[in-house]
Every structure is written in C-alpha cells, then in structure tokens.
Design an enzyme around this catalytic site. Sequence first.
Site, short mmCIF file in Angstrom:
data_model
loop_
_atom_site.label_atom_id
_atom_site.label_comp_id
_atom_site.label_asym_id
_atom_site.label_seq_id
_atom_site.Cartn_x
_atom_site.Cartn_y
_atom_site.Cartn_z
N ASP A 195 0.85 -1.18 0.00
CA ASP A 195 0.00 0.00 0.00
C ASP A 195 0.90 1.24 0.00
O ASP A 195 2.10 1.15 0.29
CB ASP A 195 -0.89 -0.03 1.24
CG ASP A 195 -1.70 1.23 1.43
OD1 ASP A 195 -2.40 1.62 0.48
OD2 ASP A 195 -1.62 1.84 2.52
N ASP A 225 -0.28 5.21 0.91
CA ASP A 225 -0.55 6.18 1.98
C ASP A 225 -0.60 5.50 3.34
O ASP A 225 -1.37 4.55 3.55
CB ASP A 225 -1.86 6.91 1.71
CG ASP A 225 -1.76 7.87 0.55
OD1 ASP A 225 -0.85 8.71 0.56
OD2 ASP A 225 -2.59 7.79 -0.37
#
Length: 216
Positions: free
Chosen positions: A13, A15
Amino acid sequence: MPHTFTARAVLLDMDGTLVDSTAVVERLWLEWAADHGLDDDRVLSVIHGRQGHESMAILLPDRDPAINRAENAQMLSAEGVDTDGVVAVPGASALLEALRGTPHALVTSADERLATARMDAAALRVPDVRVTAEHVTRSKPDPEGFLRGAQLLGVAPRDCLAFEDSQAGIAAALAAGTTVIGVGERAAGHGAAAVVGDLSGVSARAVDGGIEVSVG
C-alpha cells in the site's frame, strides 16, 4: 522477538504504509467535511484506505454517486499538487531498495497521478508494477486491487505478503488471501500477522523460491 515471513511476492500500500501523507489528506478532507456539515471524527474514521468517492458514499449515503465521483476527481486534483508535509515513512526507502529485482507491486487507492506525485515528494522509488484507482472497479476493503497485483506479478495471492496501514486495506488484503503486515497505529487489532510502528525495523532479501522478510 523478530518475525520472519517468506513469500513469492510483496504487495505494498502507499498512503500510511510507504508515504506519510496524513497532513494533506486530513486537511483536505476536513475542509470537505466543513462544506458538508459533517463531524470531523466521523469523516476521519472512514476515509483512510478507501477511494474518495467510496468514502463519500458512506458519509453521504443518499447522494448521487455521480456527484461523489465529480467531487472525488476535484479532490484528487488538489491532492496531486498539494504535497506539503508529505514524507516517507521511516524505513520505506530501504525496503523498496531491498525489494528491487524481486516481484513486488504498489497497490493503492490513489490514482496514477496522485501516486506518482506523493512517491516523488517523499523521494521514493515507484515500483514498476502498480495497481492504482484506474485499474480497479471496486475500492478497498474489496480485495480486487490485491488480487490484481498478484495477477500482474504472476503469483497466487496466498503466496504474497502485503503491507497495509488501514482497517479497510488490511480487510482487502486478507480477503484476497494474502498474509498481512500492519504498519502504524491504525493497523492494530484488524487481523494482521504482525504490526510495526513503521518500516525501520523491516528487512527483506531474495532467497531461493522467494523473498524473506524480517519484522521487528
């Protein structure tokens, strides 16, 4: 005590996992919340890990989805130029460098433009393989993004190790069948195999048949 995981591929991922963009994300969303008369805490409890239009649909369930998509496009445009306060999560650069030459992919709810802007602002290498908002029809916590990432790498999801920070992201990765390492305080209590404060204690190396990742 350190935990060691072996996988054939790693799914990352962005953020909250590789990039700390909390300042700009929360600033823009709280401006949006004020415009719509919504409670700040309620908005902040929903937005992390999801595509913006999906968060809007949860927060304003009776609103036309077309309006959500239009406002989300405006927000993505604003986020793409507002990188003030965007920095790398400690250890992110070293982990990406350790994964160079091994099967790994970025799996993010951001679109391509925003992902590139934030990774560049944080001075992080953008993986060659990436799944962004343009590549999926359903947002996390749906597993589509992680399933797509594994497919692009030619690896079964059960043989992947995912790094995620949010409840929605962890749920998506688990639903895809991956093993999950949680990153940051939001990751605790959502079923990750291990949780770290940041990536500074994470190491990776290529081994016969895959990638060995040590945590802690």
